[in-house]
Design an enzyme around this catalytic site. Structure first.
Site, short mmCIF file in Angstrom:
data_model
loop_
_atom_site.label_atom_id
_atom_site.label_comp_id
_atom_site.label_asym_id
_atom_site.label_seq_id
_atom_site.Cartn_x
_atom_site.Cartn_y
_atom_site.Cartn_z
N ALA A 24 -2.16 -4.04 3.25
CA ALA A 24 -1.23 -4.92 2.52
C ALA A 24 -1.87 -5.59 1.31
O ALA A 24 -1.20 -5.88 0.32
CB ALA A 24 -0.68 -5.97 3.48
N ARG A 36 -0.94 -11.20 7.33
CA ARG A 36 -1.68 -12.28 7.98
C ARG A 36 -2.19 -13.30 6.95
O ARG A 36 -2.05 -13.09 5.76
CB ARG A 36 -2.82 -11.69 8.80
CG ARG A 36 -2.26 -10.90 9.95
CD ARG A 36 -3.22 -10.02 10.71
NE ARG A 36 -2.40 -9.23 11.63
CZ ARG A 36 -1.72 -8.12 11.25
NH1 ARG A 36 -1.84 -7.65 10.03
NH2 ARG A 36 -0.96 -7.49 12.12
N GLN A 101 -1.54 2.14 5.09
CA GLN A 101 -0.78 1.50 6.18
C GLN A 101 0.50 0.89 5.62
O GLN A 101 1.35 0.42 6.35
CB GLN A 101 -1.61 0.37 6.80
CG GLN A 101 -2.89 0.84 7.45
CD GLN A 101 -3.80 -0.35 7.72
OE1 GLN A 101 -3.72 -1.01 8.75
NE2 GLN A 101 -4.70 -0.63 6.79
N ASP A 104 5.52 0.37 1.42
CA ASP A 104 6.23 -0.11 0.23
C ASP A 104 6.40 0.96 -0.85
O ASP A 104 7.00 0.69 -1.89
CB ASP A 104 5.53 -1.34 -0.36
CG ASP A 104 4.04 -1.10 -0.68
OD1 ASP A 104 3.66 0.07 -0.92
OD2 ASP A 104 3.28 -2.08 -0.71
N HIS A 119 2.04 4.42 8.62
CA HIS A 119 3.10 3.64 9.27
C HIS A 119 4.49 3.98 8.75
O HIS A 119 5.42 3.20 8.91
CB HIS A 119 2.83 2.13 9.08
CG HIS A 119 1.69 1.61 9.90
ND1 HIS A 119 0.94 0.52 9.55
CD2 HIS A 119 1.18 2.04 11.07
CE1 HIS A 119 0.01 0.30 10.47
NE2 HIS A 119 0.13 1.21 11.40
N CYS A 130 21.26 11.25 15.70
CA CYS A 130 21.42 12.59 15.11
C CYS A 130 20.27 12.95 14.17
O CYS A 130 20.22 14.06 13.64
CB CYS A 130 22.75 12.72 14.39
SG CYS A 130 22.88 11.73 12.90
N CYS A 148 25.18 4.69 11.24
CA CYS A 148 25.25 6.09 10.82
C CYS A 148 26.72 6.44 10.56
O CYS A 148 27.58 6.19 11.42
CB CYS A 148 24.69 6.98 11.93
SG CYS A 148 24.84 8.73 11.58
N THR A 189 -7.44 -4.64 3.70
CA THR A 189 -6.94 -4.59 5.08
C THR A 189 -7.86 -5.38 6.01
O THR A 189 -9.08 -5.36 5.84
CB THR A 189 -6.76 -3.13 5.57
OG1 THR A 189 -6.32 -3.14 6.94
CG2 THR A 189 -8.04 -2.31 5.46
N ASN A 214 -12.21 -6.47 -1.08
CA ASN A 214 -11.39 -7.51 -0.45
C ASN A 214 -11.90 -8.87 -0.95
O ASN A 214 -13.10 -9.05 -1.08
CB ASN A 214 -11.55 -7.43 1.09
CG ASN A 214 -10.41 -8.10 1.84
OD1 ASN A 214 -10.03 -9.22 1.53
ND2 ASN A 214 -9.87 -7.41 2.84
N1 APR Z 1 -6.84 -7.46 -3.16
C1 APR Z 1 -7.41 -6.90 -2.07
N2 APR Z 1 -7.27 -7.41 -0.82
C2 APR Z 1 -6.53 -8.53 -0.69
C3 APR Z 1 -5.91 -9.16 -1.78
C4 APR Z 1 -6.09 -8.58 -3.07
N3 APR Z 1 -5.53 -9.10 -4.17
N4 APR Z 1 -5.24 -10.25 -1.32
C5 APR Z 1 -5.44 -10.28 0.01
N5 APR Z 1 -6.22 -9.26 0.40
C6 APR Z 1 -6.70 -8.89 1.75
C7 APR Z 1 -6.79 -10.02 2.74
O1 APR Z 1 -8.04 -10.72 2.60
C8 APR Z 1 -6.70 -9.28 4.07
O2 APR Z 1 -7.96 -8.81 4.49
O3 APR Z 1 -5.75 -8.01 2.29
C9 APR Z 1 -5.82 -8.05 3.71
C10 APR Z 1 -4.40 -8.09 4.25
O4 APR Z 1 -4.46 -8.03 5.65
P1 APR Z 1 -3.16 -7.93 6.58
O5 APR Z 1 -2.12 -8.89 6.11
O6 APR Z 1 -3.62 -8.07 7.99
O7 APR Z 1 -2.60 -6.47 6.27
P2 APR Z 1 -3.01 -5.07 6.90
O8 APR Z 1 -4.44 -5.05 7.30
O9 APR Z 1 -2.52 -4.04 5.97
O10 APR Z 1 -2.10 -5.07 8.19
C11 APR Z 1 -2.08 -3.90 9.00
O11 APR Z 1 -0.35 -4.88 10.32
O12 APR Z 1 1.68 -5.95 10.77
C12 APR Z 1 1.04 -4.76 10.57
O13 APR Z 1 2.08 -2.71 10.22
C13 APR Z 1 1.61 -3.83 9.53
O14 APR Z 1 0.48 -2.11 8.24
C14 APR Z 1 0.42 -3.46 8.67
C15 APR Z 1 -0.74 -3.72 9.63
#
Ligand code: APR
Length: 247
Positions: A24, A36, A101, A104, A119, A130, A148, A189, A214
């Protein structure tokens, strides 16, 4: 930081197979909040709306939140420099594939061709009965839950809910891709959600160098990361790309 970036460039230039694994965080600079953290979606919404049993038992309640997050809000988002840099890397033979993951669709919008969607994707809705598929535009999201048109069953976004298995093909392709990687870019992530969180370990176990991007440390940072580039994905990837293409 400069030395660390230079080290990453050196490793990336030597690599015959680089794979990116995104979460994300890569879409935060497109205005999409992460899941998160203090500003995360789960601080505003209850994650149970994405639990598959809850969805089947309370489709209207789930759909109300799903529409707000994934259709009203995501619809206006555009790829940012991080998505674009990965697309340019692929075009220049510097990136083999992206395992994402995210649901979007922003990697594809940026022009990336080989994207493994671990995902699923929010841009498809499926009838669980169906199996017919629809785009959000073909669906009336003003009357929830959407049904549907053929058999009146509740449509489900074609992404993985909590409690659902990962599509077999996506897991297989991701495992193969990560095992073949010489360099593995871990971008935005936390590594908290299984089984996706295991994928980078497959790359590490097969000898890949792990470069993590990150602004904050993740579960991976002190476990498997070899080179930690602290900062926003858009800024770091733009700098990496500039150096890869010019130096
Ligand atoms: N650039 C890079 N990383 C960033 C930025 C940025 N500008 N801003 C925030 N982050 C980092 C955060 O520090 C964190 O480590 O992105 C990460 C986001 O983490 P999560 O919100 O936990 O997202 P993700 O790891 O993709 O979640 C995994 O959880 O709820 C499920 O299915 C959903 O695919 C998702 C999965």
């Amino acid at each position: 930081m400069d030395k660390t970036i230079d080290k990453a460039i050196e490793v990336l230039k030597k690599s015959n197979h680089t794979t990116a694994f995104t979460g994300a965080g890569i879409s935060v600079e497109s205005g999409i909040p992460p899941f998160r953290g203090p500003e995360g979606l789960w601080s505003k919404y209850d994650p149970q709306v994405l639990d598959i049993d809850y969805f089947h038992n309370h489709p209207s309640e789930s759909w109300k939140v799903i529409k707000e997050i994934f259709y009203d809000f995501f619809a206006g988002a555009a790829p940012n420099p991080a998505h674009k840099a990965l697309a340019v890397m692929e075009k220049n033979g510097l990136l083999s594939a992206i395992i994402t993951q995210n649901i979007d669709n922003l990697h594809q919008k940026a022009g990336s061709k080989k994207v493994i969607e671990y995902h699923g994707n929010s841009q498809k809705l499926i009838c669980p009965h169906c199996q017919k598929q629809f785009t959000p535009d073909e669906t009336d999201l003003n009357n929830l839950p959407p049904l549907c048109p053929d058999d009146r069953n509740v449509l489900k976004p074609d992404f993985v809910f909590f409690g659902e298995p990962i599509p077999g093909t996506a897991h297989l392709l991701s495992s193969e891709e990560s095992q073949n990687a010489e360099v593995f870019l871990l971008i935005g992530t936390t590594g908290e959600v299984m089984p996706a969180a295991m994928i980078p370990g497959f790359a590490k176990d097969n000898g890949a160098t792990i470069i993590e991007i990150n602004p904050d440390e993740s579960h991976y940072t002190n476990q498997i990361t070899d080179i930690f580039l602290k900062g926003k994905a858009g800024e770091i990837l733009s700098e990496l790309l500039r150096k890869l293409l010019t130096d």
